[in-house]
Write a protein that holds these residues in place. Sequence first.
Motif, mmCIF file in Angstrom:
data_model
loop_
_atom_site.group_PDB
_atom_site.id
_atom_site.type_symbol
_atom_site.label_atom_id
_atom_site.label_comp_id
_atom_site.label_asym_id
_atom_site.label_seq_id
_atom_site.Cartn_x
_atom_site.Cartn_y
_atom_site.Cartn_z
ATOM 1 N N UNK A 39 2.992 34.884 -5.510
ATOM 2 C CA UNK A 39 2.456 33.891 -4.695
ATOM 3 C C UNK A 39 1.335 34.173 -4.974
ATOM 4 N N UNK A 40 0.615 35.245 -5.409
ATOM 5 C CA UNK A 40 -1.122 34.738 -5.058
ATOM 6 C C UNK A 40 -1.185 34.417 -6.812
ATOM 7 N N UNK A 41 0.079 34.638 -7.737
ATOM 8 C CA UNK A 41 -0.535 33.389 -9.066
ATOM 9 C C UNK A 41 0.099 32.511 -8.761
ATOM 10 N N UNK A 42 0.625 31.642 -7.995
ATOM 11 C CA UNK A 42 0.810 30.540 -7.544
ATOM 12 C C UNK A 42 -0.025 29.783 -6.963
ATOM 13 N N UNK A 54 -3.411 26.132 1.070
ATOM 14 C CA UNK A 54 -1.763 26.363 2.072
ATOM 15 C C UNK A 54 -0.807 27.699 0.998
ATOM 16 N N UNK A 55 -1.067 27.869 -0.055
ATOM 17 C CA UNK A 55 -0.532 28.698 -1.375
ATOM 18 C C UNK A 55 -1.240 30.031 -0.782
ATOM 19 N N UNK A 56 -2.587 30.120 -1.169
ATOM 20 C CA UNK A 56 -3.028 30.957 -0.398
ATOM 21 C C UNK A 56 -3.047 31.815 0.745
ATOM 22 N N UNK A 57 -2.638 30.850 1.691
ATOM 23 C CA UNK A 57 -2.532 31.062 2.855
ATOM 24 C C UNK A 57 -0.928 31.684 2.777
ATOM 25 N N UNK A 58 -0.210 31.266 2.210
ATOM 26 C CA UNK A 58 0.985 32.376 2.111
ATOM 27 C C UNK A 58 0.304 33.235 1.759
ATOM 28 N N UNK A 59 0.282 33.205 0.531
ATOM 29 C CA UNK A 59 -0.039 34.747 -0.673
ATOM 30 C C UNK A 59 -0.607 35.965 0.873
ATOM 31 N N UNK A 60 -1.215 35.315 1.662
ATOM 32 C CA UNK A 60 -1.746 36.297 2.596
ATOM 33 C C UNK A 60 -0.723 36.747 3.688
ATOM 34 N N UNK A 61 -0.670 35.899 3.868
ATOM 35 C CA UNK A 61 1.230 35.765 4.792
ATOM 36 C C UNK A 61 1.631 36.981 4.405
ATOM 37 N N UNK A 62 2.487 37.175 3.046
ATOM 38 C CA UNK A 62 3.311 37.471 2.363
ATOM 39 C C UNK A 62 2.851 39.469 2.605
ATOM 40 N N UNK A 63 1.183 39.734 2.148
ATOM 41 C CA UNK A 63 1.226 40.185 1.476
ATOM 42 C C UNK A 63 0.777 40.840 3.286
#
Length: 98
Positions: A39-42, A54-63
Amino acid sequence: MNTRSGSQSRSPAAPHPRRLLEIYLNDHLAGASSGVALSRRMARTHRGRAVGPALAELAGQIAADRESLREFMTALDVPAQWSRVVAAGWRRRRAGSS
């Protein structure tokens, strides 16, 4: 036919439930770590595009979810088996998705 006289053939003992929990949580940690990396790469790839935030927020949520899992494992005294995490990352790279 069993070659030992007088002994019965036995199935191996089932793993202890605690061991099964450790395996499950470490497999989940490996998957979560791969999810964080992907997700961080995306998010980096799509920075500057409409979908980037939105992808940056998703990466943060997954982390954050992965960190919650780590805290849960610590509370249960389940050690992280980083060899599983490293192996999952290696398999992901071999598949060409890193």
